[in-house]
Design a protein around this motif. Structure first.
Motif, PDB file in Angstrom:
ATOM      1  N   ILE A   1      12.962 111.768  14.875  1.00 34.09           N
ATOM      2  CA  ILE A   1      13.486 110.878  15.923  1.00 34.09           C
ATOM      3  C   ILE A   1      13.188 109.427  15.554  1.00 34.09           C
ATOM      4  O   ILE A   1      14.054 108.552  15.619  1.00 34.09           O
ATOM      5  CB  ILE A   1      12.850 111.194  17.303  1.00 34.09           C
ATOM      6  CG1 ILE A   1      13.180 112.623  17.745  1.00 34.09           C
ATOM      7  CG2 ILE A   1      13.336 110.193  18.354  1.00 34.09           C
ATOM      8  CD1 ILE A   1      12.453 113.048  19.015  1.00 34.09           C
ATOM      9  N   SER A   2      11.947 109.179  15.132  1.00 31.49           N
ATOM     10  CA  SER A   2      11.519 107.834  14.772  1.00 31.49           C
ATOM     11  C   SER A   2      12.371 107.282  13.623  1.00 31.49           C
ATOM     12  O   SER A   2      12.811 106.131  13.643  1.00 31.49           O
ATOM     13  CB  SER A   2      10.038 107.877  14.385  1.00 31.49           C
ATOM     14  OG  SER A   2       9.592 106.630  13.972  1.00 31.49           O
TER      15      SER A   2
ATOM     16  N   LYS B   1      15.792 106.335  14.785  1.00 30.68           N
ATOM     17  CA  LYS B   1      15.762 105.074  15.547  1.00 30.68           C
ATOM     18  C   LYS B   1      15.527 103.865  14.641  1.00 30.68           C
ATOM     19  O   LYS B   1      15.510 102.729  15.111  1.00 30.68           O
ATOM     20  CB  LYS B   1      14.590 105.104  16.557  1.00 30.68           C
ATOM     21  CG  LYS B   1      14.862 105.872  17.842  1.00 30.68           C
ATOM     22  CD  LYS B   1      13.543 106.182  18.583  1.00 30.68           C
ATOM     23  CE  LYS B   1      12.674 104.982  18.902  1.00 30.68           C
ATOM     24  NZ  LYS B   1      13.038 104.247  20.112  1.00 30.68           N
TER      25      LYS B   1
ATOM     26  N   ALA C   1       7.317 110.530  25.557  1.00 32.03           N
ATOM     27  CA  ALA C   1       7.190 110.125  24.160  1.00 32.03           C
ATOM     28  C   ALA C   1       6.544 108.758  24.039  1.00 32.03           C
ATOM     29  O   ALA C   1       6.669 108.092  23.025  1.00 32.03           O
ATOM     30  CB  ALA C   1       8.552 110.129  23.498  1.00 32.03           C
TER      31      ALA C   1
ATOM     32  N   LEU D   1       9.114 114.622  15.767  1.00 31.11           N
ATOM     33  CA  LEU D   1       8.920 113.252  16.260  1.00 31.11           C
ATOM     34  C   LEU D   1       9.247 112.239  15.163  1.00 31.11           C
ATOM     35  O   LEU D   1       9.844 111.191  15.413  1.00 31.11           O
ATOM     36  CB  LEU D   1       7.472 113.055  16.734  1.00 31.11           C
ATOM     37  CG  LEU D   1       7.073 113.781  18.027  1.00 31.11           C
ATOM     38  CD1 LEU D   1       5.556 113.751  18.206  1.00 31.11           C
ATOM     39  CD2 LEU D   1       7.757 113.158  19.245  1.00 31.11           C
ATOM     40  N   ARG D   2       8.871 112.562  13.931  1.00 30.14           N
ATOM     41  CA  ARG D   2       9.171 111.656  12.814  1.00 30.14           C
ATOM     42  C   ARG D   2      10.682 111.560  12.586  1.00 30.14           C
ATOM     43  O   ARG D   2      11.199 110.492  12.265  1.00 30.14           O
ATOM     44  CB  ARG D   2       8.481 112.141  11.536  1.00 30.14           C
ATOM     45  CG  ARG D   2       6.974 111.910  11.563  1.00 30.14           C
ATOM     46  CD  ARG D   2       6.337 112.441  10.296  1.00 30.14           C
ATOM     47  NE  ARG D   2       4.916 112.111  10.224  1.00 30.14           N
ATOM     48  CZ  ARG D   2       4.149 112.363   9.168  1.00 30.14           C
ATOM     49  NH1 ARG D   2       4.666 112.945   8.103  1.00 30.14           N
ATOM     50  NH2 ARG D   2       2.876 112.043   9.171  1.00 30.14           N
TER      51      ARG D   2
ATOM     52  N   SER E   1       3.628 104.080  15.332  1.00 30.60           N
ATOM     53  CA  SER E   1       3.176 105.293  16.014  1.00 30.60           C
ATOM     54  C   SER E   1       2.095 105.995  15.181  1.00 30.60           C
ATOM     55  O   SER E   1       2.163 106.005  13.947  1.00 30.60           O
ATOM     56  CB  SER E   1       4.368 106.242  16.193  1.00 30.60           C
ATOM     57  OG  SER E   1       3.897 107.551  16.449  1.00 30.60           O
TER      58      SER E   1
ATOM     59  N   VAL F   1       7.304 107.439  19.115  1.00 30.76           N
ATOM     60  CA  VAL F   1       8.444 107.331  18.195  1.00 30.76           C
ATOM     61  C   VAL F   1       8.791 105.883  17.849  1.00 30.76           C
ATOM     62  O   VAL F   1       9.792 105.607  17.205  1.00 30.76           O
ATOM     63  CB  VAL F   1       9.692 108.075  18.746  1.00 30.76           C
ATOM     64  CG1 VAL F   1       9.458 109.578  18.725  1.00 30.76           C
ATOM     65  CG2 VAL F   1      10.040 107.623  20.166  1.00 30.76           C
TER      66      VAL F   1
END
Lengths: 288, 159
Positions: free
Chosen positions: B96-97, B100, B57, B93-94, B65, B61
Protein backbone atom coordinates in the motif's frame (compact mmCIF):
# COMPACT_ATOMS: atom_id res chain seq x y z
CA UNK A 1 34.42 -41.25 -6.32
CA UNK A 2 30.97 -42.72 -6.19
CA UNK A 3 28.73 -42.17 -9.15
CA UNK A 4 26.37 -39.25 -8.77
CA UNK A 5 22.98 -40.38 -7.56
CA UNK A 6 21.43 -36.96 -7.27
CA UNK A 7 20.82 -34.25 -9.80
CA UNK A 8 19.19 -30.93 -9.23
CA UNK A 9 18.28 -27.83 -11.18
CA UNK A 10 20.65 -25.20 -9.81
CA UNK A 11 19.28 -21.79 -8.81
CA UNK A 12 22.29 -19.52 -8.11
CA UNK A 13 20.27 -16.35 -7.38
CA UNK A 14 21.47 -12.76 -7.83
CA UNK A 15 23.86 -11.65 -5.11
CA UNK A 16 26.38 -14.46 -5.48
CA UNK A 17 26.21 -14.31 -9.26
CA UNK A 18 26.71 -10.57 -9.62
CA UNK A 19 28.74 -9.60 -6.58
CA UNK A 20 30.18 -12.68 -4.86
CA UNK A 21 31.10 -15.20 -7.59
CA UNK A 22 33.64 -16.76 -5.22
CA UNK A 23 30.71 -18.11 -3.22
CA UNK A 24 29.08 -19.58 -6.33
CA UNK A 25 32.40 -21.16 -7.29
CA UNK A 26 32.83 -22.82 -3.88
CA UNK A 27 29.27 -24.21 -3.92
CA UNK A 28 29.77 -25.71 -7.38
CA UNK A 29 33.14 -27.34 -6.69
CA UNK A 30 32.18 -28.76 -3.30
CA UNK A 31 28.84 -30.19 -4.44
CA UNK A 32 30.59 -31.68 -7.46
CA UNK A 33 33.21 -33.32 -5.22
CA UNK A 34 30.36 -34.83 -3.19
CA UNK A 35 28.76 -36.32 -6.28
CA UNK A 36 25.82 -33.92 -6.40
CA UNK A 37 25.01 -32.94 -9.96
CA UNK A 38 23.86 -29.40 -10.79
CA UNK A 39 22.04 -28.60 -14.02
CA UNK A 40 22.00 -24.95 -15.03
CA UNK A 41 18.95 -23.14 -16.35
CA UNK A 42 20.14 -19.92 -18.05
CA UNK A 43 16.64 -18.43 -18.06
CA UNK A 44 16.20 -18.28 -14.29
CA UNK A 45 15.66 -14.63 -13.31
CA UNK A 46 15.74 -13.13 -9.80
CA UNK A 47 13.63 -15.48 -7.64
CA UNK A 48 12.32 -12.63 -7.05
CA UNK A 49 13.69 -11.07 -3.91
CA UNK A 50 11.21 -11.84 -1.10
CA UNK A 51 12.01 -8.68 0.88
CA UNK A 52 12.47 -5.53 -1.21
CA UNK A 53 10.85 -6.55 -4.49
CA UNK A 54 7.91 -8.22 -2.71
CA UNK A 55 7.46 -4.98 -0.73
CA UNK A 56 6.54 -3.26 -4.01
CA UNK A 57 4.05 -5.86 -5.18
CA UNK A 58 3.26 -9.26 -3.75
CA UNK A 59 1.31 -10.08 -6.90
CA UNK A 60 4.30 -9.44 -9.20
CA UNK A 61 6.52 -11.39 -6.80
CA UNK A 62 4.17 -14.34 -7.13
CA UNK A 63 4.00 -14.15 -10.93
CA UNK A 64 7.77 -14.04 -11.42
CA UNK A 65 8.31 -16.84 -8.89
CA UNK A 66 5.67 -18.91 -10.68
CA UNK A 67 7.56 -18.49 -13.96
CA UNK A 68 10.84 -19.58 -12.38
CA UNK A 69 9.12 -22.60 -10.83
CA UNK A 70 7.14 -23.52 -13.93
CA UNK A 71 10.10 -23.15 -16.27
CA UNK A 72 11.54 -26.16 -14.75
CA UNK A 73 9.19 -29.07 -15.16
CA UNK A 74 9.30 -31.06 -11.97
CA UNK A 75 13.03 -31.39 -11.37
CA UNK A 76 13.79 -30.30 -7.80
CA UNK A 77 15.40 -26.87 -7.57
CA UNK A 78 18.53 -26.54 -5.42
CA UNK A 79 19.33 -22.97 -4.40
CA UNK A 80 22.58 -21.37 -3.32
CA UNK A 81 20.76 -18.68 -1.32
CA UNK A 82 18.22 -19.19 1.49
CA UNK A 83 16.35 -16.08 0.31
CA UNK A 84 15.68 -17.78 -3.04
CA UNK A 85 14.73 -21.05 -1.35
CA UNK A 86 12.21 -19.46 0.99
CA UNK A 87 10.86 -17.11 -1.71
CA UNK A 88 10.27 -19.95 -4.18
CA UNK A 89 8.97 -22.36 -1.53
CA UNK A 90 6.55 -19.77 -0.18
CA UNK A 91 5.37 -18.89 -3.67
CA UNK A 92 4.87 -22.60 -4.38
CA UNK A 93 2.61 -22.76 -1.30
CA UNK A 94 0.58 -19.78 -2.46
CA UNK A 95 0.25 -21.32 -5.94
CA UNK A 96 -1.03 -24.55 -4.46
CA UNK A 97 -3.25 -23.19 -1.70
CA UNK A 98 -4.60 -19.73 -2.49
CA UNK A 99 -7.14 -18.51 -5.04
CA UNK A 100 -4.64 -15.88 -6.25
CA UNK A 101 -2.10 -18.65 -6.83
CA UNK A 102 -4.53 -20.69 -8.89
CA UNK A 103 -5.28 -17.62 -11.03
CA UNK A 104 -1.56 -17.14 -11.69
CA UNK A 105 -1.25 -20.79 -12.69
CA UNK A 106 -4.21 -20.39 -15.05
CA UNK A 107 -2.47 -17.34 -16.64
CA UNK A 108 0.63 -19.46 -17.18
CA UNK A 109 -1.39 -22.16 -18.90
CA UNK A 110 -2.69 -19.55 -21.35
CA UNK A 111 0.92 -18.70 -22.18
CA UNK A 112 1.45 -22.32 -23.25
CA UNK A 113 3.40 -23.29 -20.15
CA UNK A 114 2.39 -26.46 -18.46
CA UNK A 115 3.06 -25.23 -14.96
CA UNK A 116 4.70 -27.74 -12.68
CA UNK A 117 5.44 -26.90 -9.06
CA UNK A 118 8.76 -28.54 -8.25
CA UNK A 119 10.29 -29.02 -4.82
CA UNK A 120 12.75 -26.35 -3.66
CA UNK A 121 15.75 -26.97 -1.39
CA UNK A 122 18.66 -24.97 -0.10
CA UNK A 123 21.87 -26.96 -0.72
CA UNK A 124 22.59 -27.24 3.03
CA UNK A 125 19.68 -29.63 3.30
CA UNK A 126 21.38 -32.01 0.87
CA UNK A 127 24.81 -31.44 2.43
CA UNK A 128 23.53 -32.55 5.85
CA UNK A 129 21.78 -35.72 4.71
CA UNK A 130 23.42 -38.73 6.34
CA UNK A 131 24.96 -40.32 3.24
CA UNK A 132 26.31 -37.02 1.91
CA UNK A 133 27.70 -36.08 5.32
CA UNK A 134 29.49 -39.39 5.66
CA UNK A 135 30.90 -39.04 2.14
CA UNK A 136 32.07 -35.57 3.18
CA UNK A 137 33.80 -36.94 6.29
CA UNK A 138 35.59 -39.46 4.10
CA UNK A 139 36.98 -36.65 1.95
CA UNK A 140 38.46 -34.59 4.80
CA UNK A 141 42.21 -34.24 4.17
CA UNK A 142 43.19 -31.31 6.33
CA UNK A 143 43.17 -31.06 10.11
CA UNK A 144 41.06 -28.05 11.13
CA UNK A 145 40.96 -29.17 14.77
CA UNK A 146 42.64 -26.04 16.08
CA UNK A 147 39.99 -23.66 14.66
CA UNK A 148 37.13 -22.31 16.72
CA UNK A 149 34.20 -21.81 14.37
CA UNK A 150 30.90 -20.05 15.06
CA UNK A 151 27.76 -20.62 12.99
CA UNK A 152 25.29 -17.97 11.88
CA UNK A 153 22.06 -19.45 10.53
CA UNK A 154 20.24 -16.34 9.43
CA UNK A 155 16.50 -16.45 8.95
CA UNK A 156 15.24 -17.64 5.59
CA UNK A 157 17.28 -20.84 5.73
CA UNK A 158 14.94 -22.05 8.49
CA UNK A 159 11.83 -19.89 8.21
CA UNK A 160 8.98 -19.82 7.45
CA UNK A 161 9.30 -23.47 8.48
CA UNK A 162 5.93 -24.33 6.98
CA UNK A 163 7.40 -23.55 3.54
CA UNK A 164 11.12 -24.36 3.81
CA UNK A 165 10.74 -27.44 6.06
CA UNK A 166 14.41 -27.63 7.04
CA UNK A 167 16.07 -28.30 10.39
CA UNK A 168 14.53 -26.91 13.60
CA UNK A 169 13.87 -23.14 13.41
CA UNK A 170 14.27 -22.71 17.18
CA UNK A 171 17.19 -25.11 17.72
CA UNK A 172 18.95 -25.74 14.43
CA UNK A 173 21.98 -28.05 14.27
CA UNK A 174 22.86 -28.40 10.58
CA UNK A 175 25.75 -25.90 10.48
CA UNK A 176 27.26 -27.33 13.68
CA UNK A 177 27.00 -30.80 12.13
CA UNK A 178 29.10 -29.55 9.22
CA UNK A 179 31.63 -27.88 11.54
CA UNK A 180 31.95 -31.16 13.47
CA UNK A 181 32.17 -33.17 10.25
CA UNK A 182 35.19 -31.16 9.07
CA UNK A 183 36.84 -31.62 12.46
CA UNK A 184 36.77 -28.01 13.68
CA UNK A 185 35.61 -26.80 17.11
CA UNK A 186 32.11 -25.34 17.50
CA UNK A 187 31.87 -22.05 19.39
CA UNK A 188 28.52 -21.06 20.84
CA UNK A 189 27.68 -17.39 21.37
CA UNK A 190 24.95 -15.11 22.64
CA UNK A 191 22.09 -14.38 20.22
CA UNK A 192 23.25 -17.00 17.74
CA UNK A 193 19.82 -17.16 16.11
CA UNK A 194 19.40 -13.42 15.79
CA UNK A 195 18.99 -12.11 12.22
CA UNK A 196 22.06 -10.49 10.59
CA UNK A 197 19.96 -7.36 10.08
CA UNK A 198 20.60 -7.06 6.36
CA UNK A 199 16.96 -7.26 5.14
CA UNK A 200 15.77 -4.33 7.27
CA UNK A 201 15.18 -1.61 4.68
CA UNK A 202 15.92 0.90 7.42
CA UNK A 203 19.73 1.16 7.43
CA UNK A 204 20.10 2.20 11.06
CA UNK A 205 18.22 -0.89 12.27
CA UNK A 206 20.22 -3.09 9.92
CA UNK A 207 23.58 -1.84 11.21
CA UNK A 208 22.64 -1.89 14.89
CA UNK A 209 21.70 -5.57 14.62
CA UNK A 210 24.91 -6.47 12.75
CA UNK A 211 27.04 -4.57 15.24
CA UNK A 212 25.44 -6.39 18.17
CA UNK A 213 26.03 -9.77 16.54
CA UNK A 214 29.66 -8.91 15.77
CA UNK A 215 30.17 -7.90 19.40
CA UNK A 216 28.68 -11.18 20.61
CA UNK A 217 30.97 -13.11 18.25
CA UNK A 218 34.01 -11.16 19.41
CA UNK A 219 33.09 -11.85 23.01
CA UNK A 220 32.86 -15.59 22.28
CA UNK A 221 36.38 -15.60 20.85
CA UNK A 222 35.97 -17.46 17.59
CA UNK A 223 38.49 -17.66 14.72
CA UNK A 224 35.98 -17.96 11.91
CA UNK A 225 32.30 -17.36 11.25
CA UNK A 226 30.43 -19.72 8.94
CA UNK A 227 27.31 -18.68 7.03
CA UNK A 228 25.06 -20.25 4.40
CA UNK A 229 23.53 -17.08 2.93
CA UNK A 230 25.20 -14.55 0.60
CA UNK A 231 23.32 -11.65 2.24
CA UNK A 232 24.48 -12.65 5.73
CA UNK A 233 27.95 -13.12 4.25
CA UNK A 234 28.05 -9.57 2.94
CA UNK A 235 26.47 -8.13 6.08
CA UNK A 236 29.29 -9.57 8.21
CA UNK A 237 32.25 -9.56 5.80
CA UNK A 238 31.87 -6.08 4.31
CA UNK A 239 29.68 -4.97 7.24
CA UNK A 240 32.35 -5.41 9.90
CA UNK A 241 34.68 -3.14 7.89
CA UNK A 242 32.00 -0.45 7.56
CA UNK A 243 30.92 -0.66 11.20
CA UNK A 244 34.51 -0.94 12.41
CA UNK A 245 35.46 2.22 10.52
CA UNK A 246 32.58 4.14 12.16
CA UNK A 247 33.43 2.89 15.61
CA UNK A 248 37.19 3.01 15.24
CA UNK A 249 37.79 -0.68 15.83
CA UNK A 250 38.82 -3.79 13.92
CA UNK A 251 36.84 -7.00 14.29
CA UNK A 252 39.17 -9.05 12.08
CA UNK A 253 36.74 -11.95 11.90
CA UNK A 254 36.99 -13.88 8.63
CA UNK A 255 33.62 -15.06 7.32
CA UNK A 256 33.48 -18.27 5.29
CA UNK A 257 30.64 -19.58 3.18
CA UNK A 258 29.93 -23.08 4.49
CA UNK A 259 31.16 -24.63 1.24
CA UNK A 260 34.46 -22.77 1.62
CA UNK A 261 34.96 -24.36 5.03
CA UNK A 262 34.14 -27.81 3.61
CA UNK A 263 36.46 -27.24 0.63
CA UNK A 264 39.30 -26.20 2.94
CA UNK A 265 38.86 -29.39 4.93
CA UNK A 266 39.04 -31.32 1.66
CA UNK A 267 42.31 -29.47 1.01
CA UNK A 268 41.02 -27.87 -2.18
CA UNK A 269 42.99 -25.10 -3.90
CA UNK A 270 42.60 -21.56 -2.66
CA UNK A 271 41.59 -20.29 -6.17
CA UNK A 272 39.07 -23.13 -6.58
CA UNK A 273 37.35 -21.96 -3.39
CA UNK A 274 37.53 -18.28 -4.28
CA UNK A 275 39.44 -17.44 -1.16
CA UNK A 276 41.13 -14.32 -2.52
CA UNK A 277 38.05 -12.08 -2.53
CA UNK A 278 37.00 -11.66 1.09
CA UNK A 279 37.04 -8.20 2.62
CA UNK A 280 38.42 -9.77 5.78
CA UNK A 281 40.92 -12.24 4.45
CA UNK A 282 41.01 -15.68 5.99
CA UNK A 283 44.47 -16.39 4.50
CA UNK A 284 46.54 -15.53 7.52
CA UNK A 285 44.58 -17.43 10.10
CA UNK A 286 44.30 -20.44 7.82
CA UNK A 287 47.96 -20.22 6.78
CA UNK A 288 47.07 -20.36 3.09
CA UNK B 1 -6.57 9.16 14.25
CA UNK B 2 -6.20 8.35 10.55
CA UNK B 3 -8.61 5.75 9.31
CA UNK B 4 -8.33 4.52 5.75
CA UNK B 5 -11.53 5.06 3.82
CA UNK B 6 -12.97 4.19 0.45
CA UNK B 7 -10.68 2.19 -1.80
CA UNK B 8 -7.83 2.17 0.72
CA UNK B 9 -10.18 0.85 3.38
CA UNK B 10 -10.94 -2.06 1.07
CA UNK B 11 -7.22 -2.68 0.72
CA UNK B 12 -6.74 -2.72 4.48
CA UNK B 13 -9.57 -5.19 4.69
CA UNK B 14 -7.57 -7.39 2.35
CA UNK B 15 -4.44 -6.93 4.49
CA UNK B 16 -6.32 -8.04 7.57
CA UNK B 17 -7.83 -10.99 5.76
CA UNK B 18 -4.69 -11.99 3.93
CA UNK B 19 -2.40 -11.85 6.90
CA UNK B 20 -5.20 -13.11 9.13
CA UNK B 21 -4.62 -10.08 11.39
CA UNK B 22 -8.19 -10.41 12.71
CA UNK B 23 -7.06 -13.46 14.65
CA UNK B 24 -4.64 -11.36 16.74
CA UNK B 25 -5.49 -11.22 20.44
CA UNK B 26 -2.55 -8.98 21.26
CA UNK B 27 -0.63 -11.48 23.39
CA UNK B 28 2.66 -9.82 22.42
CA UNK B 29 4.70 -12.96 21.74
CA UNK B 30 5.70 -11.33 18.44
CA UNK B 31 7.58 -8.63 20.35
CA UNK B 32 9.93 -10.99 22.18
CA UNK B 33 13.00 -11.77 20.02
CA UNK B 34 11.84 -9.34 17.30
CA UNK B 35 15.14 -7.87 16.03
CA UNK B 36 13.50 -4.68 14.78
CA UNK B 37 11.68 -4.13 18.07
CA UNK B 38 14.89 -4.71 20.01
CA UNK B 39 17.20 -2.57 17.90
CA UNK B 40 14.97 0.39 17.03
CA UNK B 41 12.80 2.77 19.03
CA UNK B 42 9.48 2.65 17.26
CA UNK B 43 8.86 -0.81 15.83
CA UNK B 44 6.23 -2.68 17.82
CA UNK B 45 4.75 -5.62 15.91
CA UNK B 46 1.96 -6.16 18.45
CA UNK B 47 0.80 -2.58 17.96
CA UNK B 48 0.93 -2.92 14.18
CA UNK B 49 -1.13 -6.13 14.04
CA UNK B 50 -3.63 -4.79 16.55
CA UNK B 51 -4.09 -1.60 14.53
CA UNK B 52 -4.55 -3.54 11.30
CA UNK B 53 -7.09 -5.85 12.89
CA UNK B 54 -9.04 -2.76 13.96
CA UNK B 55 -8.81 -1.30 10.45
CA UNK B 56 -6.65 1.64 11.52
CA UNK B 57 -3.58 2.47 9.44
CA UNK B 58 -2.52 5.47 11.50
CA UNK B 59 1.13 6.16 10.61
CA UNK B 60 1.67 2.76 9.01
CA UNK B 61 1.59 3.54 5.30
CA UNK B 62 3.06 7.05 5.20
CA UNK B 63 6.71 7.91 4.58
CA UNK B 64 8.86 7.08 7.65
CA UNK B 65 6.51 4.33 8.73
CA UNK B 66 8.17 1.83 11.10
CA UNK B 67 7.12 -1.06 8.81
CA UNK B 68 10.42 -0.69 6.90
CA UNK B 69 12.36 -1.75 10.00
CA UNK B 70 11.00 -5.31 9.88
CA UNK B 71 13.73 -7.75 8.78
CA UNK B 72 11.17 -10.37 7.66
CA UNK B 73 12.99 -12.85 9.91
CA UNK B 74 9.73 -14.78 10.52
CA UNK B 75 10.45 -15.34 14.23
CA UNK B 76 7.00 -13.93 15.06
CA UNK B 77 5.43 -16.01 12.29
CA UNK B 78 6.87 -19.16 13.86
CA UNK B 79 5.60 -18.32 17.34
CA UNK B 80 2.20 -16.63 16.85
CA UNK B 81 -0.30 -18.81 18.73
CA UNK B 82 -3.27 -17.18 16.99
CA UNK B 83 -2.24 -18.12 13.46
CA UNK B 84 -1.66 -14.57 12.18
CA UNK B 85 0.71 -14.32 9.21
CA UNK B 86 2.63 -11.30 10.47
CA UNK B 87 5.09 -11.02 7.57
CA UNK B 88 2.18 -11.07 5.11
CA UNK B 89 0.63 -8.17 7.04
CA UNK B 90 3.87 -6.17 6.85
CA UNK B 91 4.29 -6.93 3.14
CA UNK B 92 0.69 -5.90 2.42
CA UNK B 93 1.19 -2.61 4.28
CA UNK B 94 4.40 -2.06 2.31
CA UNK B 95 2.52 -2.71 -0.95
CA UNK B 96 0.00 0.00 0.00
CA UNK B 97 2.80 2.37 0.99
CA UNK B 98 4.62 1.72 -2.31
CA UNK B 99 1.46 2.33 -4.34
CA UNK B 100 0.96 5.64 -2.50
CA UNK B 101 4.53 6.63 -3.38
CA UNK B 102 5.59 6.61 0.29
CA UNK B 103 8.07 3.71 0.20
CA UNK B 104 11.80 4.31 0.69
CA UNK B 105 13.48 4.93 -2.71
CA UNK B 106 15.38 1.65 -2.72
CA UNK B 107 12.15 -0.30 -3.19
CA UNK B 108 11.61 1.34 -6.56
CA UNK B 109 15.31 1.00 -7.37
CA UNK B 110 15.25 -2.76 -6.79
CA UNK B 111 12.00 -3.09 -8.72
CA UNK B 112 13.44 -1.17 -11.65
CA UNK B 113 16.64 -3.22 -11.59
CA UNK B 114 14.73 -6.48 -11.75
CA UNK B 115 12.39 -5.18 -14.45
CA UNK B 116 15.28 -3.94 -16.59
CA UNK B 117 17.92 -6.63 -16.04
CA UNK B 118 16.04 -9.55 -14.53
CA UNK B 119 18.45 -9.64 -11.58
CA UNK B 120 18.91 -7.45 -8.51
CA UNK B 121 22.26 -5.76 -8.97
CA UNK B 122 24.18 -4.64 -12.01
CA UNK B 123 27.12 -6.66 -13.29
CA UNK B 124 30.44 -4.87 -13.49
CA UNK B 125 33.23 -5.68 -15.93
CA UNK B 126 35.40 -6.77 -12.99
CA UNK B 127 32.86 -9.37 -11.95
CA UNK B 128 32.30 -10.55 -15.53
CA UNK B 129 36.05 -11.05 -15.87
CA UNK B 130 36.23 -12.82 -12.53
CA UNK B 131 33.38 -15.14 -13.49
CA UNK B 132 35.24 -16.06 -16.67
CA UNK B 133 38.48 -16.70 -14.78
CA UNK B 134 36.59 -18.91 -12.35
CA UNK B 135 34.95 -20.81 -15.19
CA UNK B 136 31.43 -19.82 -14.09
CA UNK B 137 28.59 -19.81 -16.66
CA UNK B 138 27.64 -16.65 -18.54
CA UNK B 139 24.62 -14.69 -17.35
CA UNK B 140 21.87 -14.49 -19.96
CA UNK B 141 21.46 -10.91 -21.21
CA UNK B 142 17.78 -11.40 -21.90
CA UNK B 143 16.67 -11.92 -18.28
CA UNK B 144 15.21 -8.41 -18.14
CA UNK B 145 13.13 -9.17 -21.19
CA UNK B 146 11.77 -12.29 -19.51
CA UNK B 147 10.73 -10.32 -16.43
CA UNK B 148 9.11 -7.56 -18.47
CA UNK B 149 7.21 -10.22 -20.36
CA UNK B 150 5.76 -11.37 -17.05
CA UNK B 151 5.00 -8.14 -15.22
CA UNK B 152 4.93 -5.73 -18.15
CA UNK B 153 7.04 -2.57 -18.34
CA UNK B 154 8.24 -0.57 -15.39
CA UNK B 155 4.96 0.84 -14.17
CA UNK B 156 3.68 0.85 -10.62
CA UNK B 157 0.88 -1.56 -10.16
CA UNK B 158 -2.29 0.38 -9.40
CA UNK B 159 -4.13 -0.62 -6.28
Amino acid sequence: METSTRNYKFFPGCLARVKLPHIEKSVRVVLDALGIGLNDEPRFTCCPDPVVFRSASRHDWLRIAAHNLARNGCETILTLCPGCASSLAEAAMVLREEAEGREVLAELRQDNHEPGIPGVLHFLKVLTEEDVLSRLKGLVRRDLGSFKVAAHYGCHLLKPSVAVAFDDPEQPTSLERIIHAVGAQVVDYQDKLLCCGRPAIDEQTSQSIAEHKLNCLKEAGCDLLVVACPFCFEQFDLGQVVIGRKKGLTYGLPVLYVTQLVGLAMDMDKPALGLGFHRVRPDKILEL
Amino acid sequence: MYILRGQAEGVLEVVAKHGLARLCYACGICVGDCPAARFSDDFNPRQIFLKVSLGVADGLVEADSPIWKCTTCYTCAERCPAGVKPVEVIIALRNISYAKGSAPPQVEQVRQAIASRGIVSGLTDTILKRRKQMGLPDIDEKLGQIVRGIIGGNQHEEL
